[in-house]
Motif scaffolding. Structure first.
Motif, PDB file in Angstrom:
ATOM      1  N   HIS A 128       0.513  -1.071  -0.182  1.00  0.00           N
ATOM      2  CA  HIS A 128       0.003   0.014   0.085  1.00  0.00           C
ATOM      3  C   HIS A 128       0.847   1.366   0.273  1.00  0.00           C
ATOM      4  N   TYR A 129       1.743   1.106   0.999  1.00  0.00           N
ATOM      5  CA  TYR A 129       2.237   2.839   1.252  1.00  0.00           C
ATOM      6  C   TYR A 129       3.825   2.454  -0.146  1.00  0.00           C
ATOM      7  N   PHE A 130       3.966   0.778  -0.298  1.00  0.00           N
ATOM      8  CA  PHE A 130       5.658   1.068  -0.999  1.00  0.00           C
ATOM      9  C   PHE A 130       6.576   1.016  -0.066  1.00  0.00           C
ATOM     10  N   LYS A 131       6.600   0.266   0.784  1.00  0.00           N
ATOM     11  CA  LYS A 131       7.474   0.847   1.909  1.00  0.00           C
ATOM     12  C   LYS A 131       8.136  -1.011   2.079  1.00  0.00           C
ATOM     13  N   TYR A 132       8.814  -1.204   1.456  1.00  0.00           N
ATOM     14  CA  TYR A 132       9.221  -2.801   1.793  1.00  0.00           C
ATOM     15  C   TYR A 132      10.369  -3.558   2.249  1.00  0.00           C
ATOM     16  N   THR A 133      11.349  -2.325   1.839  1.00  0.00           N
ATOM     17  CA  THR A 133      12.396  -2.305   2.794  1.00  0.00           C
ATOM     18  C   THR A 133      11.706  -2.397   4.970  1.00  0.00           C
ATOM     19  N   PHE A 169      15.309  -4.933  -0.861  1.00  0.00           N
ATOM     20  CA  PHE A 169      16.330  -4.494  -1.256  1.00  0.00           C
ATOM     21  C   PHE A 169      16.708  -4.264  -2.650  1.00  0.00           C
ATOM     22  N   CYS A 170      16.173  -5.296  -3.723  1.00  0.00           N
ATOM     23  CA  CYS A 170      16.361  -5.656  -4.571  1.00  0.00           C
ATOM     24  C   CYS A 170      15.931  -3.886  -5.675  1.00  0.00           C
ATOM     25  N   SER A 171      14.551  -3.307  -5.445  1.00  0.00           N
ATOM     26  CA  SER A 171      14.388  -1.721  -5.384  1.00  0.00           C
ATOM     27  C   SER A 171      15.404  -0.922  -4.841  1.00  0.00           C
ATOM     28  N   LEU A 172      15.804  -0.574  -3.469  1.00  0.00           N
ATOM     29  CA  LEU A 172      15.798   0.254  -2.858  1.00  0.00           C
ATOM     30  C   LEU A 172      17.144   0.039  -3.830  1.00  0.00           C
ATOM     31  N   LEU A 173      18.095  -0.891  -3.775  1.00  0.00           N
ATOM     32  CA  LEU A 173      19.639  -0.621  -4.611  1.00  0.00           C
ATOM     33  C   LEU A 173      19.381  -0.613  -5.845  1.00  0.00           C
TER      34      LEU A 173
END
Ligand SMILES: Nc1ncnc2c1ncn2[C@@H]1O[C@H](COP(=O)(O)OP(=O)(O)OP(=O)(O)O)[C@@H](O)[C@H]1O
Ligand SMILES: [Mg+2]
Lengths: 253, 224, 223
Positions: free
Chosen positions: B181-186, C79-83
């Motif tokens: 929803h918030y696109f904050k996966y990490t 991680f994959c999209s973060l990096l």
């Protein structure tokens, strides 16, 4: 001066936590001599022998090999030194995943960098010398205690050591197997090998030792030729210990 | 600051909501799993030949197939024969039966490790079979089985996250919904990972203390 | 079982079996990765300096404590999209299962190393071997042999865990089975079939490792 020591140790000290195991041991040994360490269990014999080749790092003291002081903190120097000092353990410590032949070969190949053919020849020769020519392909688990100890002697001899340290080489053996190992050691004496040996084999020592060293509580209590130590020891403790050992081990070989 | 507020206002409440569901999955499954494990383990040692074979087969099947397949079987497969389980019920059934199969291994091993002499001594004292089981065999066997069984419960805590795959929205499910929803996966998955770490570490710590409390001199179990 | 169920299974079997290659790929990749990382981790924990040991413990604690599914999501979506790296779901599954397996394998090897008598290392050092040589020629050959039974267990765990890769959409056995099931409505027989395939793979793998164990066995050696 005419008989410079091959190995000399001076004031070796070792403590575990607050317990002092070695309280400053000095001794020296010249070519062809056999010095026997005796003393009660826990007196520090094994610790001393392992300090000599730095398997146990002493807290203080120095070791000289052929007049050169060994610096155990320099890795290369340490490895080189250990190659020249053979070690025989009470419980053999054969490499369990290697056959008798491979046990003798491995250091020739991996430490000395010998080629395969000469390493094999040398290993076979050493195994034959200890009477195991027929067992070269046996694994440790297939050998008797006496045979294992002879393999471990062959393994040490293959390195052409200048001194050998033997830590109760026969005390893990059944009585009927002791003789075959002592016979090999006797042979080494006859061939002029320099050795320091901890043992309870009093009659063997009295026949072959150059000197007997009595150790107790981390100190050398008394040392001298076997005749003197065994029959007319000055120290009461030495006397008492020797008589006890005589009762126990009577005729060792 | 922003992140912290997001965590406080969104992540923490949803994870707590999911956490409650997770706990209500784990506790009954763990309990049922242990019961099944003790029963199945005992049957595999003391049962009649046929029963033993049957229970052995149960254990082989449930230990030899992925838990996901089992969950799908209970949730998507059973309606095929007219049995409809809710996602929650399917998960509890799946976890209990799978966990019970693993638990039975430890119970069986522990029962087998009890020396014959213990039983002979009990019989010589005139114990009935049930009395012997209750006051001689199980007190020893369960102590031996405790580390393995406890470990299995720790596994169960982690594997409870698979309930998400049969749409039972527990902690991992809540996290997935929130994160997409918030696109904050990490951030969200690190947070949920931390929740599990705490849970697993607490369980491990508790188990360790339980072992210590129940330990008897000379009765240490060495490794697995 | 009903005939239409059997028909559905037979029709779908080639498609599902193709997935078993993907599954095997994931398992081999993860086990290999875990082995390559597990050995240094174990050595670090046994022989390393205190900071190294603490680092290994933290690694093991983390990867053994966080559920696989959470790690898959964390690495794939997080991680994959973060990096900003573009990795396939397959690659991420192999990596995550490998990282977890490394944690477990390191503990297998650590246990095996610890079970070797101290005299083995002492004897190697007494011959003048460096510690690296002693570990490589004396300790590891023995420890790895001792590890095979536990390793075989680890194989069966990784195999079963690989089904979770379905959550990332990797087309392995589970994903294909579910795909067919939702189209044919033959869930029950299809999941039974999938379960059977996993049973066979488990059996085949542990059998193969048993053969390996016998092959590298040393006469009379046991600990
Ligand atoms: N790693 C260690 N940590 C703590 N104490 C040790 C260690 N190794 C040896 N010791 C102690 O040092 C003392 C001397 O041990 P050592 O093995 O050198 O005696 P020993 O004379 O060889 O005896 P034995 O005749 O039984 O072989 C013993 O009391 C032993 O408990
Ligand atoms: Mg000793």
């Amino acid at each position: 001066m005419e008989n410079d020591p091959i190995l000399r140790i001076e004031d070796i000290k070792k403590a575990y936590r607050a317990r002092e195991i070695l309280k400053g041991i000095s001794l020296s040994i010249s070519k062809g001599e056999l010095k026997v360490l005796i003393g009660p269990s826990g007196g520090g014999k094994s610790t001393l022998l392992q300090c000599i080749n730095f398997l146990v790092m002493p807290d203080g003291g120095d070791v000289w090999l052929e007049g050169r002081k060994v610096n155990p903190h320099r890795k290369r120097e340490l490895y080189g030194y250990r190659q020249q000092v053979g070690m025989i353990f009470q419980d053999f410590n054969l490499f369990d995943h290697l056959s008798a032949l491979q046990n003798v070969q491995i250091a020739l190949l991996r430490v000395k960098g010998m080629d395969k053919k000469s390493a094999r020849e040398r290993a076979v020769a050493e195994l034959e010398r200890v009477g195991l020519g027929k067992h070269i392909d046996h694994y440790p688990a297939q050998l008797s205690g006496g045979q294992k100890q002879r393999v471990s002697i062959a393994r040490a001899l293959a390195m052409d050591p200048k001194v050998m340290l033997l830590d109760e080489p026969t005390s893990a053996l059944d009585p009927e197997l002791i003789g075959e190992v002592l016979a090999v050691i006797k042979n080494l004496v006859a061939n002029g090998m320099t050795m320091i040996m901890a043992t309870h084999q009093i009659s063997f020592s009295s026949a072959f030792a150059t000197e007997i060293i009595f150790m107790e509580d981390g100190l050398i209590v008394e040392q001298g030729p076997p005749s003197k130590i065994l029959s007319s020891a000055e120290c009461a403790r030495t006397k008492e210990f020797c008589s006890k050992i005589y009762d126990l081990h009577g005729e060792g070989n | 600051m922003d992140e912290w507020q997001f965590f406080q206002s969104q992540v923490f409440p949803s994870l707590m909501k999911g956490f409650k569901v997770s706990i209500s999955l784990i506790l009954p499954s763990a309990f049922l799993g242990v019961c099944i494990g003790i029963w199945a383990g005992s049957m595999r040692v003391y049962g009649s030949t046929w029963l033993r074979k049957l229970v052995d087969a149960y254990v082989a099947i449930f230990r030899g197939t992925p838990l996901v397949v089992q969950l799908f079987f209970w949730y998507f497969g059973l309606p095929h024969v007219g049995i409809y389980l809710s996602p929650f019920a399917a998960s509890v059934v799946g976890f209990s039966l799978c966990s019970g199969a693993y638990q039975s291994e430890y119970v069986r091993g522990a029962l087998l490790s009890i020396k014959k002499g213990q039983m002979l001594a009990a019989q010589a004292l005139g114990f009935s079979k049930w009395q012997m089981l209750r006051s001689v065999i199980l007190p020893q066997a369960l102590r031996r089985a405790l580390p393995g069984c406890g470990n299995e419960i720790i596994y169960l805590i982690k594997y409870s996250s698979l309930a998400y795959m049969v749409t039972c929205i527990e902690m991992t499910g809540e996290a997935k919904i929130l994160a997409s929803h918030y696109f904050k996966y990490t951030e969200v998955f690190l947070a949920v990972g931390a929740f599990y770490l705490v849970l697993v570490s607490l369980a491990g710590w508790f188990l360790h203390h339980l072992e210590g409390r129940l330990s008897i001199p000379g009765f240490e179990h060495h490794g697995k | 079982m009903m005939p239409e169920g059997l028909i559905a299974v037979f029709q779908a079997l080639p498609y599902i079996l193709q997935g078993s290659f993907v599954t095997i790929g994931i398992v081999l990749g993860a086990m290999g990765f875990g082995l390559a990382m597990g050995i240094p981790l174990a050595l670090g924990q046994v022989y390393g300096s205190p900071p190294v040991r603490v680092a290994v413990r933290i690694y093991v604690w983390f990867f053994r404590g966080v559920p696989l599914l959470v790690l898959l999501f964390l690495f794939y979506f997080g991680f994959c999209s973060l990096l900003d790296i573009n990795l396939s779901a397959f690659t991420v599954s192999v990596a995550v299962l490998g990282l977890i397996s490394a944690a477990y394998q390191s503990q297998i090897f650590r246990g095996a190393i610890a079970s070797l008598p101290a005299g083995q290392l002492k004897a190697a050092r007494a011959l003048g071997m460096s510690d690296a040589k002693a570990v490589w020629f004396i300790i590891l050959p023995q420890a790895l042999r001792l590890s095979i039974p536990a390793w075989s267990n680890e194989y069966s765990i990784v195999l079963k865990d690989s089904a979770v890769a379905y959550a990332l959409g990797v087309a392995e056995i589970m994903a294909r089975t579910h795909f067919v099931a939702t189209r044919t409505y033959q869930h029950l027989p299809l999941y039974l079939a999938a379960g059977t395939i996993y049973l066979i793979l488990t059996y085949a793998g542990t059998r193969g490792l048993r053969l390996l164990e016998n092959k590298v066995r040393i006469r009379g050696y046991s600990r």
